[in-house]
Enzyme design. Sequence first.
Site, PDB file in Angstrom:
ATOM      1  N   ARG A   1     -11.051  25.223  10.164  1.00  0.00           N
ATOM      2  CA  ARG A   1     -10.444  23.897  10.229  1.00  0.00           C
ATOM      3  C   ARG A   1      -8.957  23.941   9.941  1.00  0.00           C
ATOM      4  NH1 ARG A   1     -14.439  19.328   9.958  1.00  0.00           N
ATOM      5  NH2 ARG A   1     -16.351  20.421  10.363  1.00  0.00           N
TER       6      ARG A   1
ATOM      7  N   GLY B   1      -5.721  11.524   8.903  1.00  0.00           N
ATOM      8  CA  GLY B   1      -6.603  10.587   8.207  1.00  0.00           C
ATOM      9  C   GLY B   1      -6.710  10.938   6.732  1.00  0.00           C
TER      10      GLY B   1
ATOM     11  N   GLU C   1     -25.201   4.200  16.434  1.00  0.00           N
ATOM     12  CA  GLU C   1     -26.592   3.875  16.805  1.00  0.00           C
ATOM     13  C   GLU C   1     -26.678   3.425  18.257  1.00  0.00           C
ATOM     14  OE1 GLU C   1     -29.210   3.996  14.628  1.00  0.00           O
ATOM     15  OE2 GLU C   1     -28.203   4.200  12.693  1.00  0.00           O
TER      16      GLU C   1
ATOM     17  N   HIS D   1       0.794  -1.235   0.000  1.00  0.00           N
ATOM     18  CA  HIS D   1       0.000   0.000   0.000  1.00  0.00           C
ATOM     19  C   HIS D   1       0.824   1.282   0.000  1.00  0.00           C
ATOM     20  CE1 HIS D   1      -2.468  -3.235   1.731  1.00  0.00           C
ATOM     21  NE2 HIS D   1      -3.374  -2.730   0.925  1.00  0.00           N
TER      22      HIS D   1
ATOM     23  N   MET E   1     -11.746   7.472  15.443  1.00  0.00           N
ATOM     24  CA  MET E   1     -11.885   6.125  14.882  1.00  0.00           C
ATOM     25  C   MET E   1     -10.554   5.402  14.619  1.00  0.00           C
ATOM     26  SD  MET E   1     -15.122   6.802  12.323  1.00  0.00           S
ATOM     27  CE  MET E   1     -15.309   5.071  11.978  1.00  0.00           C
ATOM     28  N   GLU E   2      -9.444   5.879  15.178  1.00  0.00           N
ATOM     29  CA  GLU E   2      -8.148   5.279  14.810  1.00  0.00           C
ATOM     30  C   GLU E   2      -7.168   5.012  15.951  1.00  0.00           C
ATOM     31  OE1 GLU E   2      -9.322   8.089  13.283  1.00  0.00           O
ATOM     32  OE2 GLU E   2      -9.973   7.248  11.370  1.00  0.00           O
TER      33      GLU E   2
ATOM     34  N   ARG F   1      -3.313   4.357  -4.300  1.00  0.00           N
ATOM     35  CA  ARG F   1      -4.710   4.556  -3.901  1.00  0.00           C
ATOM     36  C   ARG F   1      -5.021   6.017  -3.529  1.00  0.00           C
ATOM     37  NH1 ARG F   1      -7.782  -0.281  -1.996  1.00  0.00           N
ATOM     38  NH2 ARG F   1      -6.582  -2.017  -2.766  1.00  0.00           N
TER      39      ARG F   1
ATOM     40  N   ASP G   1     -16.395  18.628  16.332  1.00  0.00           N
ATOM     41  CA  ASP G   1     -17.844  18.666  16.549  1.00  0.00           C
ATOM     42  C   ASP G   1     -18.107  18.193  17.980  1.00  0.00           C
ATOM     43  OD1 ASP G   1     -17.162  16.128  14.633  1.00  0.00           O
ATOM     44  OD2 ASP G   1     -18.484  15.548  16.264  1.00  0.00           O
TER      45      ASP G   1
ATOM     46  N   ARG H   1      -4.812  16.514   3.658  1.00  0.00           N
ATOM     47  CA  ARG H   1      -4.227  17.187   4.835  1.00  0.00           C
ATOM     48  C   ARG H   1      -2.736  16.889   4.917  1.00  0.00           C
ATOM     49  NH1 ARG H   1      -7.586  20.608   8.183  1.00  0.00           N
ATOM     50  NH2 ARG H   1      -9.256  20.648   6.703  1.00  0.00           N
TER      51      ARG H   1
ATOM     52  N   ARG I   1      -0.611  10.442  15.342  1.00  0.00           N
ATOM     53  CA  ARG I   1      -1.848  10.701  14.605  1.00  0.00           C
ATOM     54  C   ARG I   1      -2.254  12.152  14.826  1.00  0.00           C
ATOM     55  NH1 ARG I   1      -6.823  10.468  12.771  1.00  0.00           N
ATOM     56  NH2 ARG I   1      -8.616  10.682  14.155  1.00  0.00           N
ATOM     57  N   ILE I   2      -2.602  12.849  13.757  1.00  0.00           N
ATOM     58  CA  ILE I   2      -3.138  14.204  13.875  1.00  0.00           C
ATOM     59  C   ILE I   2      -4.505  14.167  13.198  1.00  0.00           C
ATOM     60  CG2 ILE I   2      -1.078  15.626  14.220  1.00  0.00           C
ATOM     61  CD1 ILE I   2      -0.745  15.857  11.220  1.00  0.00           C
ATOM     62  N   GLY I   3      -5.557  14.275  14.009  1.00  0.00           N
ATOM     63  CA  GLY I   3      -6.888  14.089  13.451  1.00  0.00           C
ATOM     64  C   GLY I   3      -7.935  14.908  14.172  1.00  0.00           C
ATOM     65  N   SER I   4      -9.170  14.569  13.895  1.00  0.00           N
ATOM     66  CA  SER I   4     -10.272  15.282  14.546  1.00  0.00           C
ATOM     67  C   SER I   4     -11.065  14.296  15.392  1.00  0.00           C
ATOM     68  CB  SER I   4     -11.173  15.933  13.501  1.00  0.00           C
ATOM     69  OG  SER I   4     -11.722  14.936  12.669  1.00  0.00           O
TER      70      SER I   4
HETATM   71  N1  HPA Z   1     -17.368  10.318  15.712  1.00  0.00           N
HETATM   72  C1  HPA Z   1     -16.333   9.584  15.257  1.00  0.00           C
HETATM   73  N2  HPA Z   1     -15.262  10.126  14.723  1.00  0.00           N
HETATM   74  C2  HPA Z   1     -15.199  11.466  14.645  1.00  0.00           C
HETATM   75  C3  HPA Z   1     -16.228  12.276  15.110  1.00  0.00           C
HETATM   76  C4  HPA Z   1     -17.362  11.661  15.673  1.00  0.00           C
HETATM   77  O1  HPA Z   1     -18.310  12.332  16.107  1.00  0.00           O
HETATM   78  N3  HPA Z   1     -15.868  13.569  14.870  1.00  0.00           N
HETATM   79  C5  HPA Z   1     -14.671  13.539  14.283  1.00  0.00           C
HETATM   80  N4  HPA Z   1     -14.243  12.267  14.150  1.00  0.00           N
END
Ligand code: HPA
Length: 234
Positions: free
Chosen positions: A217, A20, A162, A4, A180-181, A43, A204, A24, A87-90
């Site tokens: 952002r 991610g 959910e 990869h 998520m990581e 990819r 958020d 970015r 990791r640099i993320g949100s």
């Molecule tokens: N959920 C999962 N991953 C995320 C979120 C979230 O609300 N916001 C940014 N990454």
Amino acid sequence: MTIHIGAQPGEIAETVLLPGDPYRAKWAAETFLKDVACVNQVRGMLGFTGTWNGNRVTIQGSGMGMPSLSIYANELIREYGAKTLIRIGSCGGMQPHVGIRDLILAMTASSLSTPSSGIFRELNFAPCADWGLLRAAAIAAEAKATKFHVGGIYSSDVFYDERPDLNEQMTRHGILGVEMEAAELYNLAARHSVRALAILTVSDHLATGEALPPEDRERSFGDMVEIALTAAFP
Ligand code: HPA
């Protein structure tokens, strides 16, 4: 080359930042690094190597979710010899005192499952950050007067969740945010004796529904890149 990652041996630095989003990675490399070369396009998961204050750094997109991150982190560590992965993320904020734009330095990452669950089986392994990186990132964030929090996060397998009852339990137990990581990044770092940290911008908020406006952002992301680089090379 790996399955990869198209980089030649030696083209990946020992220190790797992992956003991610591959775009970015491109923006961060072009904004903060010197002598930048694109080292991966497989990819469209772009990766770049350059220097920051004379130190070699790679910034490689990891994709979304633990299975994707696991592919890149495994190949970076096992095939290219990466030793420090940040990791640099949100993330989504989960506590009332955690605001939009704040940074979270993830000390631990809880999960329902990770790609490593298959080998851990009945063991509830506790994925945690490298202390030296965590400490250095906190010092860097303080120096930049960036509002930040240190604590546990939740690495979820789903963005469209959910299970409000589960989020309620996480919030009750002090979890700062959801992404998520990170949990799998920390699992892999432990397995291969390398250093890892997740630095997250709150984009958020689960309780209020508030979200970071698109124009903010880039600035928040830039702060995070600078803090990650300073933490890697204090
Ligand atoms: N959920 C999962 N991953 C995320 C979120 C979230 O609300 N916001 C940014 N990454």
